[in-house]
Every structure is written in structure tokens, then in C-alpha cells.
Motif scaffolding. Sequence first.
Motif, PDB file in Angstrom:
ATOM      1  N   GLN A 196       0.831  -1.194   0.000  1.00 25.28           N
ATOM      2  CA  GLN A 196       0.000   0.000   0.000  1.00 25.28           C
ATOM      3  C   GLN A 196       0.867   1.247   0.000  1.00 25.28           C
ATOM      4  OE1 GLN A 196      -2.673   0.002   3.334  1.00 25.28           O
ATOM      5  NE2 GLN A 196      -3.704  -1.886   2.726  1.00 25.28           N
ATOM      6  N   PHE A 197       0.328   2.280  -0.635  1.00 19.45           N
ATOM      7  CA  PHE A 197       0.975   3.587  -0.672  1.00 19.45           C
ATOM      8  C   PHE A 197      -0.104   4.619  -0.370  1.00 19.45           C
ATOM      9  CE2 PHE A 197       3.152   0.575  -3.259  1.00 19.45           C
ATOM     10  CZ  PHE A 197       4.512   0.818  -3.058  1.00 19.45           C
ATOM     11  N   ILE A 198       0.212   5.566   0.495  1.00 13.62           N
ATOM     12  CA  ILE A 198      -0.822   6.497   0.937  1.00 13.62           C
ATOM     13  C   ILE A 198      -0.305   7.929   0.859  1.00 13.62           C
ATOM     14  CG2 ILE A 198      -0.194   6.377   3.382  1.00 13.62           C
ATOM     15  CD1 ILE A 198      -3.258   6.381   3.951  1.00 13.62           C
ATOM     16  N   ALA A 199      -1.164   8.836   0.418  1.00 15.66           N
ATOM     17  CA  ALA A 199      -0.827  10.252   0.345  1.00 15.66           C
ATOM     18  C   ALA A 199      -1.260  10.952   1.626  1.00 15.66           C
ATOM     19  CB  ALA A 199      -1.507  10.896  -0.858  1.00 15.66           C
ATOM     20  N   ARG A 200      -0.762  12.150   1.837  1.00  9.22           N
ATOM     21  CA  ARG A 200      -1.102  12.890   3.049  1.00  9.22           C
ATOM     22  C   ARG A 200      -2.608  13.114   3.152  1.00  9.22           C
ATOM     23  NH1 ARG A 200       2.220  17.979   3.127  1.00  9.22           N
ATOM     24  NH2 ARG A 200       3.874  16.472   3.560  1.00  9.22           N
ATOM     25  N   SER A 201      -3.282  13.215   2.014  1.00 10.51           N
ATOM     26  CA  SER A 201      -4.734  13.404   1.999  1.00 10.51           C
ATOM     27  C   SER A 201      -5.486  12.187   2.506  1.00 10.51           C
ATOM     28  CB  SER A 201      -5.198  13.715   0.576  1.00 10.51           C
ATOM     29  OG  SER A 201      -4.971  12.586  -0.272  1.00 10.51           O
ATOM     30  N   GLY A 202      -4.807  11.035   2.588  1.00 10.22           N
ATOM     31  CA  GLY A 202      -5.439   9.791   2.998  1.00 10.22           C
ATOM     32  C   GLY A 202      -5.780   8.887   1.836  1.00 10.22           C
ATOM     33  N   TYR A 203      -5.561   9.364   0.603  1.00  7.79           N
ATOM     34  CA  TYR A 203      -5.888   8.528  -0.562  1.00  7.79           C
ATOM     35  C   TYR A 203      -4.886   7.381  -0.664  1.00  7.79           C
ATOM     36  CZ  TYR A 203      -8.111   7.316  -4.899  1.00  7.79           C
ATOM     37  OH  TYR A 203      -8.838   6.647  -5.859  1.00  7.79           O
ATOM     38  N   LYS A 204      -5.411   6.181  -0.896  1.00  6.63           N
ATOM     39  CA  LYS A 204      -4.593   4.973  -0.837  1.00  6.63           C
ATOM     40  C   LYS A 204      -4.560   4.260  -2.181  1.00  6.63           C
ATOM     41  CE  LYS A 204      -6.283   1.397   1.277  1.00  6.63           C
ATOM     42  NZ  LYS A 204      -6.847   0.540   2.340  1.00  6.63           N
ATOM     43  N   VAL A 205      -3.376   3.785  -2.529  1.00  8.98           N
ATOM     44  CA  VAL A 205      -3.176   2.940  -3.709  1.00  8.98           C
ATOM     45  C   VAL A 205      -2.672   1.594  -3.207  1.00  8.98           C
ATOM     46  CG1 VAL A 205      -1.843   2.608  -5.830  1.00  8.98           C
ATOM     47  CG2 VAL A 205      -2.634   4.901  -5.193  1.00  8.98           C
ATOM     48  N   GLU A 206      -3.316   0.513  -3.652  1.00 12.70           N
ATOM     49  CA  GLU A 206      -2.930  -0.812  -3.169  1.00 12.70           C
ATOM     50  C   GLU A 206      -2.740  -1.765  -4.342  1.00 12.70           C
ATOM     51  OE1 GLU A 206      -4.052  -4.078   0.279  1.00 12.70           O
ATOM     52  OE2 GLU A 206      -5.543  -2.585  -0.280  1.00 12.70           O
ATOM     53  N   PHE A 207      -1.773  -2.669  -4.196  1.00 15.48           N
ATOM     54  CA  PHE A 207      -1.506  -3.690  -5.203  1.00 15.48           C
ATOM     55  C   PHE A 207      -1.884  -5.053  -4.634  1.00 15.48           C
ATOM     56  CE2 PHE A 207       1.090  -0.122  -6.436  1.00 15.48           C
ATOM     57  CZ  PHE A 207       0.910  -0.086  -7.813  1.00 15.48           C
ATOM     58  N   LEU A 208      -2.567  -5.839  -5.450  1.00 15.23           N
ATOM     59  CA  LEU A 208      -3.120  -7.125  -5.036  1.00 15.23           C
ATOM     60  C   LEU A 208      -2.665  -8.219  -5.986  1.00 15.23           C
ATOM     61  CD1 LEU A 208      -6.786  -5.819  -4.661  1.00 15.23           C
ATOM     62  CD2 LEU A 208      -5.086  -5.972  -2.833  1.00 15.23           C
ATOM     63  N   THR A 209      -2.707  -9.451  -5.504  1.00 12.34           N
ATOM     64  CA  THR A 209      -2.413 -10.601  -6.347  1.00 12.34           C
ATOM     65  C   THR A 209      -3.246 -11.781  -5.849  1.00 12.34           C
ATOM     66  OG1 THR A 209      -0.598 -11.821  -7.417  1.00 12.34           O
ATOM     67  CG2 THR A 209      -0.481 -11.591  -5.017  1.00 12.34           C
ATOM     68  N   PRO A 210      -3.619 -12.697  -6.732  1.00 11.17           N
ATOM     69  CA  PRO A 210      -4.434 -13.835  -6.275  1.00 11.17           C
ATOM     70  C   PRO A 210      -3.684 -14.732  -5.301  1.00 11.17           C
ATOM     71  CG  PRO A 210      -4.602 -13.571  -8.653  1.00 11.17           C
ATOM     72  CD  PRO A 210      -3.496 -12.672  -8.202  1.00 11.17           C
ATOM     73  N   ASN A 211      -4.407 -15.221  -4.304  1.00  4.02           N
ATOM     74  CA  ASN A 211      -3.903 -16.273  -3.423  1.00  4.02           C
ATOM     75  C   ASN A 211      -4.687 -17.534  -3.745  1.00  4.02           C
ATOM     76  OD1 ASN A 211      -2.935 -17.938  -1.451  1.00  4.02           O
ATOM     77  ND2 ASN A 211      -4.008 -16.952   0.233  1.00  4.02           N
ATOM     78  N   THR A 212      -4.060 -18.425  -4.463  1.00  3.93           N
ATOM     79  CA  THR A 212      -4.726 -19.676  -4.830  1.00  3.93           C
ATOM     80  C   THR A 212      -4.248 -20.833  -3.968  1.00  3.93           C
ATOM     81  OG1 THR A 212      -3.053 -20.049  -6.544  1.00  3.93           O
ATOM     82  CG2 THR A 212      -5.070 -18.930  -7.210  1.00  3.93           C
ATOM     83  N   GLY A 213      -3.436 -20.517  -2.947  1.00  5.10           N
ATOM     84  CA  GLY A 213      -2.925 -21.558  -2.064  1.00  5.10           C
ATOM     85  C   GLY A 213      -3.660 -21.576  -0.743  1.00  5.10           C
ATOM     86  N   SER A 214      -2.929 -21.865   0.317  1.00  4.07           N
ATOM     87  CA  SER A 214      -3.545 -21.971   1.642  1.00  4.07           C
ATOM     88  C   SER A 214      -3.681 -20.601   2.282  1.00  4.07           C
ATOM     89  CB  SER A 214      -2.670 -22.859   2.542  1.00  4.07           C
ATOM     90  OG  SER A 214      -1.458 -22.197   2.867  1.00  4.07           O
ATOM     91  N   ASP A 215      -4.433 -20.562   3.386  1.00  5.54           N
ATOM     92  CA  ASP A 215      -4.610 -19.315   4.122  1.00  5.54           C
ATOM     93  C   ASP A 215      -3.304 -18.815   4.721  1.00  5.54           C
ATOM     94  OD1 ASP A 215      -7.312 -19.058   3.622  1.00  5.54           O
ATOM     95  OD2 ASP A 215      -7.887 -20.270   5.362  1.00  5.54           O
ATOM     96  N   ASP A 216      -2.287 -19.674   4.785  1.00  4.28           N
ATOM     97  CA  ASP A 216      -1.000 -19.267   5.348  1.00  4.28           C
ATOM     98  C   ASP A 216      -0.401 -18.104   4.568  1.00  4.28           C
ATOM     99  OD1 ASP A 216      -1.255 -21.293   7.158  1.00  4.28           O
ATOM    100  OD2 ASP A 216       0.017 -22.709   6.057  1.00  4.28           O
ATOM    101  N   TYR A 217      -0.747 -17.996   3.262  1.00  6.47           N
ATOM    102  CA  TYR A 217      -0.160 -16.958   2.422  1.00  6.47           C
ATOM    103  C   TYR A 217      -0.988 -15.674   2.417  1.00  6.47           C
ATOM    104  CZ  TYR A 217       2.788 -20.712   0.648  1.00  6.47           C
ATOM    105  OH  TYR A 217       3.689 -21.746   0.547  1.00  6.47           O
TER     106      TYR A 217
END
Length: 361
Positions: A196-217
Motif C-alpha cells: 500500500q501507498f498512501i498520500a497525506r490526503s489519505g488517498y490509498k493505492v494498493e496492489f493485489l495478487t491472487p492467493n490460490t494456495g492456503s490461508d497461510d499466504y
Amino acid sequence: MKILDHTYQTLYSELAQRSLDAQFSEGFSIDGRFISMESGERRYWYFDLSKEGGGKQRTYVGPVDDPVITERVEKFKDLKADNRARRKLVSTLVREAYLPRPEIFVGNIIGALVEAGFFRLRGVMVGTVAFQCYSALLGVRLSNTIMQTGDVDFAQFHSISVAVGDTMPPVIDVLRQVDPTFREVPHQADNRYSTQFIARSGYKVEFLTPNTGSDDYAGRPAQMPALGGASAQPLHFLDFLIHQPVRAVVLHGAGLPILVPAPERYAIHKLIVGSRRRIDDDGTAKSRKDRQQAQSLMETMIELRQGDAVADAYMEAWDRGPAWREAIESSMHYLGNEGLLANLAASMRRLGGDPSGYGLR
């Protein structure tokens, strides 16, 4: 549902093609200009670009009598003219067709990632900002009340990030070109990495990827070689969402060519996540918006005679296992839309499926 006039649908298609063409045009910054200057007995091309704070940066290009270089200069003129024309198309679609556009700040973030190569590296924009694109993509006006958001999410398959053999510039540098107050947010499970990356205004940019394995990841950041130093948060169900994304244009500037989830996959994914929001902070409100977006897209696609695509995505998700079925059933029960259920069932029958095996009659 308000269907867009055919004229505006044609304009959007033209904008989409021209924006994609422009993305593949190599050359100098569209903000600069070529000039020719004489030196000795020959004329030479130079490229002028305004510098921040005043003044110009002048770059030597080559002799005017070199046909290859001069041809490139002429194509650049066409590109600049096309940039102005595309801006007019965007303005027309927003002001006359009343299609949604992102806030300027958000559009600038997306534009910076386009220029940095995120979508070229097969990244996909997800979440509500992606939902805003479906009005133009489907040729309808969707409700603006379910398009508001305070962040923007981007996703990429880990396998693609590893396989492409290329990378963006550092993400933090890309974002700071838009707002220098952006900072990395160390991941709770491992503060060496940031998703995650956040600006002083509070606006957030987040990067995601699929988790196709166990909940451990699920709680650990995934290193993403193509994302310029950013990691990504692994999430279940995301592989279904970003499989086979579609091209769209964000109505910002001269049009930003991007990838978004197929609308039918977005709808079914929202059914799933809408039933799994934790009841804390604004989880209830987000769950409601998720389901509203799902219902809006499903009803719209059915009216546009694209119900078979929705039914196909519904059955694919249902067949993935008990957790998927439970989530879908919960949201469909919450919506309680008998007409929607009947139309989905009819589409399933056309596809050779048995609605009773998918929680429908």
C-alpha cells in the motif's frame, strides 16, 4: 437502465482504438515540440521541452535532410493533433453523454501507471474505479451512487509478474510524480515490503495478487518482480476476477487505455466479497455497495442480452467449491430479486446447465 445513443457508443469505440494506437506510438513527450535551426549550411531538428520552474530543455535530434528523422517529426505532429482530438472526444463523452470520469487526482494516478507500463505488463485495475468504466464499455448509464471510492486498487498475477522479464520504474517514484506526499506503508506481516501507498490526503493505492494456495499466504506480502519494488497483497477469489480482463478507456485527459475485469466476472466477484466483509469500520457499507454493483451489472447485462455471459461466470464460480457457493448464495438471498434469479436460470438452461444445481429454480 438508460442506453447511450449510438453516436456516443461509436465515439467511445473510436476513442478506445485511438488511445491504444497512441500508447504504442514511440516518440518524445507530447508536451514538447520540434523546431528546426540552421547551423552552417544545414538545418537540424531539436526538441524543446519546458522545464519545471521555467526555461526549456533542448535536445538535438538530427538533420532535417535525413528523411527518417523528418518523417518521425511529421508523425509526432499527427500524434499531437490526435491528442487534442482525443481530449475533445473525452470531453464530449463526459459532458454530453454524462459518462463518469474519475476525480482529477485519481485520473492522474492511473495515467502515471499507464505511462510507467503497468498495464503493458498485464496489470489490471480493479475495484470501484474499474466499475466506473463499465458505463461506457456496456453503452449504458449506471448509477453514480455506487461509484464513489477513497482508494484505487491494482492487481497482477504473480506468475505474470515473474514471467514477463520486465519491470516498471519504482512505484513510489511514479506516485510521487502525482503527489510528492505519497509514502510506502510497511506491511504488518513483514515491514520490509509494502503493498500500500498512501498520500497525506489519505488517498490509498494498493496492489493485489491472487492467493490460490492456503490461508497461510493470505497475510503475507507477495514479492512482484514487475511492480517496481512494490509487493502485492494475496487475496482469495482474485484469480477469478482478473482472468481474461478486457480493454477499457478511463475518461481522463486524452483517454487512458487500461485493462479491467470482464464485467460479468466483476459482478460475480462482488457477490462473493459482498458476503465476506468483516463487520467492522465501514464493512457493512462496503458489503452493501458490493452487492449493489453486482446487481446493477447483472441486470444491465441481462437487459443487453448478455445474460449468458453472466450465467456462465456464475456457474464457473459456483463450481469452484463450498466457500464460493456459500458466498454467492448469501448475496443472492440478500438481493432477493426474483426477476434476476429467473433470468439467470433461463440463461443457464440455454447453456445446458441445470439451475437447481446452482441454487436457482
